[in-house]
Design an enzyme around this catalytic site. Structure first.
Site, PDB file in Angstrom:
ATOM      1  N   ASP A 182       0.823  -1.206   0.000  1.00 30.32           N
ATOM      2  CA  ASP A 182       0.000   0.000   0.000  1.00 30.32           C
ATOM      3  C   ASP A 182       0.866   1.268   0.000  1.00 30.32           C
ATOM      4  OD1 ASP A 182      -2.401   1.388   0.065  1.00 30.32           O
ATOM      5  OD2 ASP A 182      -3.213   0.274   1.774  1.00 30.32           O
ATOM      6  N   GLU A 215      -0.984   1.876  -5.115  1.00 26.05           N
ATOM      7  CA  GLU A 215      -0.756   3.307  -4.837  1.00 26.05           C
ATOM      8  C   GLU A 215      -1.867   4.156  -5.452  1.00 26.05           C
ATOM      9  OE1 GLU A 215      -0.520   4.425  -8.121  1.00 26.05           O
ATOM     10  OE2 GLU A 215       0.955   5.914  -7.484  1.00 26.05           O
ATOM     11  N   TRP A 216      -3.011   3.488  -5.692  1.00 24.52           N
ATOM     12  CA  TRP A 216      -4.274   4.150  -6.030  1.00 24.52           C
ATOM     13  C   TRP A 216      -4.236   4.916  -7.359  1.00 24.52           C
ATOM     14  CZ3 TRP A 216      -2.475   6.863  -1.164  1.00 24.52           C
ATOM     15  CH2 TRP A 216      -2.475   5.978  -0.080  1.00 24.52           C
ATOM     16  N   GLY A 217      -3.268   4.611  -8.214  1.00 22.59           N
ATOM     17  CA  GLY A 217      -3.210   5.294  -9.509  1.00 22.59           C
ATOM     18  C   GLY A 217      -2.623   6.693  -9.432  1.00 22.59           C
ATOM     19  N   ASP A 237     -10.081   3.702  -3.486  1.00 20.37           N
ATOM     20  CA  ASP A 237     -10.799   2.487  -3.084  1.00 20.37           C
ATOM     21  C   ASP A 237     -12.221   2.372  -3.642  1.00 20.37           C
ATOM     22  OD1 ASP A 237      -8.526   2.401  -1.580  1.00 20.37           O
ATOM     23  OD2 ASP A 237      -9.540   1.919   0.293  1.00 20.37           O
TER      24      ASP A 237
HETATM   25  C1  GAL Z   1      -6.152   1.300   1.302  1.00 13.61           C
HETATM   26  C2  GAL Z   1      -6.242   0.271   0.177  1.00 13.61           C
HETATM   27  C3  GAL Z   1      -7.324  -0.711   0.542  1.00 13.61           C
HETATM   28  C4  GAL Z   1      -6.970  -1.390   1.841  1.00 13.61           C
HETATM   29  C5  GAL Z   1      -6.756  -0.344   2.935  1.00 13.61           C
HETATM   30  C6  GAL Z   1      -6.242  -0.971   4.217  1.00 13.61           C
HETATM   31  O1  GAL Z   1      -5.150   2.211   1.027  1.00 13.61           O
HETATM   32  O2  GAL Z   1      -6.526   0.927  -1.016  1.00 13.61           O
HETATM   33  O3  GAL Z   1      -7.486  -1.667  -0.498  1.00 13.61           O
HETATM   34  O4  GAL Z   1      -5.814  -2.164   1.663  1.00 13.61           O
HETATM   35  O5  GAL Z   1      -5.824   0.633   2.521  1.00 13.61           O
HETATM   36  O6  GAL Z   1      -5.980  -0.048   5.200  1.00 13.61           O
END
Ligand code: GAL
Length: 422
Positions: A182, A215-217, A237
């Protein structure tokens, strides 16, 4: 090890690194002594050893499939849950359908010991991760864990920054097969550099581990991550809703879908765009909406990580997640991500070309009322006069031969999915 074919072509520093492993003495005495090879195999590695960017782990030749704890359970994970999910993956037929990776997301870790070793939460995982991985493996499944490229995970557990090689060695020793990484608490870190360190750490650890970049793009990983990870998130997410948006960036199915248009050329065997895990079965959407979500993820060649409580899955949800003909579209050996071929107000048409030349098409009605939708053969790269068999993949029945086009009435917030075989 065999010499790479024409390693000088493209001046590939990774070919040089592979080449370096050749017995140099053999090379020197080779009858086909070639100064260019000497340069590539001896000089180039000396000057470019840090510039070899290749994942090359041979994994995820089709989009990975499995189950991840986050969407349904958040931080509420423990070894009892994971064992029960492992059992349910087998008994519900999910394993047979291809869902092999069982991944624990955030919150399994609690601290580091005096030597910097990561410590699993002893209350929630009293038997330890090795024993849990052994249990998962005993069911014929694969085991996955999560960490973060920054100092802390998104739920404020210890991240891997500065501990990358130590953590990777530990995961390999535990028997980890899949690793999600993450991007919280990374402040000014550079994404490609940070993920490359962990890529190298995993390779060094010596166990085949699917590397999932999360890393969310933010830094357009599709532009740099092909040689770093096996999959990379393209958005923030997913939320369990059709089209909601959260102020922190979370978004519903159709918003995520829209962000995938145009990314198709970046995906392929071993390296996939990841529009995030499935919400199918988490009760925020209707059955038709979940069917649409699943259809589109399969058209996108998306990783299929289920995120519902499969211990108590309703038959209607199982029928979505285990529809083998729809899954076959996702897992097609051609590895081509589908694309949006037509967009007309609320009506969206997506097509995925399959290895045998046939096409999978999803007709998605995003509007509030049912609509007649039509796709013409030229829209999907077929000549107008072509006669082709059309199969409805949700009804699981052949619709006969059609020439030139296919039409269907599609209910509100639903998708019809067909396979067209000339
Ligand atoms: C976000 C991630 C999610 C999940 C979450 C856990 O950054 O996009 O898929 O892993 O953290 O805290």
């Amino acid at each position: 090890m065999a010499l790479p074919d024409k390693p000088w072509l493209g001046f590939d520093p990774c070919a040089a690194r592979r080449c370096r492993q050749v017995d140099l003495v053999t090379l020197m005495y080779n009858r086909h002594f070639n100064p260019l090879l000497i340069f590539v195999c001896i000089i180039l590695p000396l000057i470019s050893s840090n510039r070899c960017f290749a994942l090359d782990n041979g994994l995820a030749q089709t989009p990975p499939m499995g189950w991840n704890s986050w969407n349904k359970f958040g931080c509420n994970v423990d070894e009892k849950l994971i064992k029960e999910i492992a059992d349910a993956l087998v008994s519900a037929g999910m394993k047979d359908a291809g869902y092999h990776y069982l991944v624990i997301d955030d919150c399994w870790q609690i601290d580091r010991d005096a030597n910097g070793n990561i410590i699993p939460d002893p209350k929630r995982f009293p038997s330890g991760m090795r024993a849990l991985a052994d249990y998962v493996h005993s069911k014929g499944l694969k085991f996955g864990l999560y960490s973060d490229a920054g100092t802390l995970t998104c739920q404020k557990r210890p991240g891997s920054r500065g501990y990358e090689f130590q953590d990777a060695r530990q995961y390999a020793a535990w028997g980890v097969d899949y690793f999600k990484y993450d991007w919280c608490s990374t402040t000014t870190q550079n994404a490609s550099a940070s993920y490359s360190i962990m890529r190298d750490a995993l390779l060094k650890a010596g166990r085949p581990i699917v590397f999932s970049i999360c890393e969310w793009g933010s830094s357009k990983p599709w532009l740099w991550a092909k040689d770093v990870g096996n999959l990379w998130r393209t958005t923030s997410d997913i939320q369990d809703c059709w089209d909601c948006k959260r102020d922190w960036g979370g978004m519903g199915f159709v918003h995520i879908l829209d962000l995938q248009a145009g990314l198709e050329s970046y995906a392929g065997p071993g390296h996939w765009n990841d529009p995030d895990m499935l919400e199918v079965g988490n009760v925020g959407m209707t059955e038709n909406e979940y069917r649409a979500h699943f259809s589109l993820w399969c058209i996108l060649a998306a990783p299929l990580m289920a995120g519902n409580d499969i211990r108590s899955m309703m038959p209607a949800i199982a029928n979505i997640l285990i529809n083998k003909e729809v899954i076959a579209v996702d897992q097609d050996a051609g590895g081509l991500q589908g694309r949006r071929v037509k967009h007309d107000g609320d009506l969206d048409y997506w097509m995925k070309q399959l290895a045998d030349g046939s096409r999978a098409v999803a007709l998605l009605n995003r509007g509030a009322t049912e609509q007649k939708m039509s796709i013409n053969w030229p829209d999907i790269g077929y000549p107008e006069h072509l006669s082709a068999n059309v199969r409805d993949l949700w009804a699981k029945k052949g619709l006969g031969k059609m020439t030139g086009s296919f039409s269907s009435v599609v209910p509100s917030h639903s998708a019809v999915m067909i396979r067209i075989e000339p």
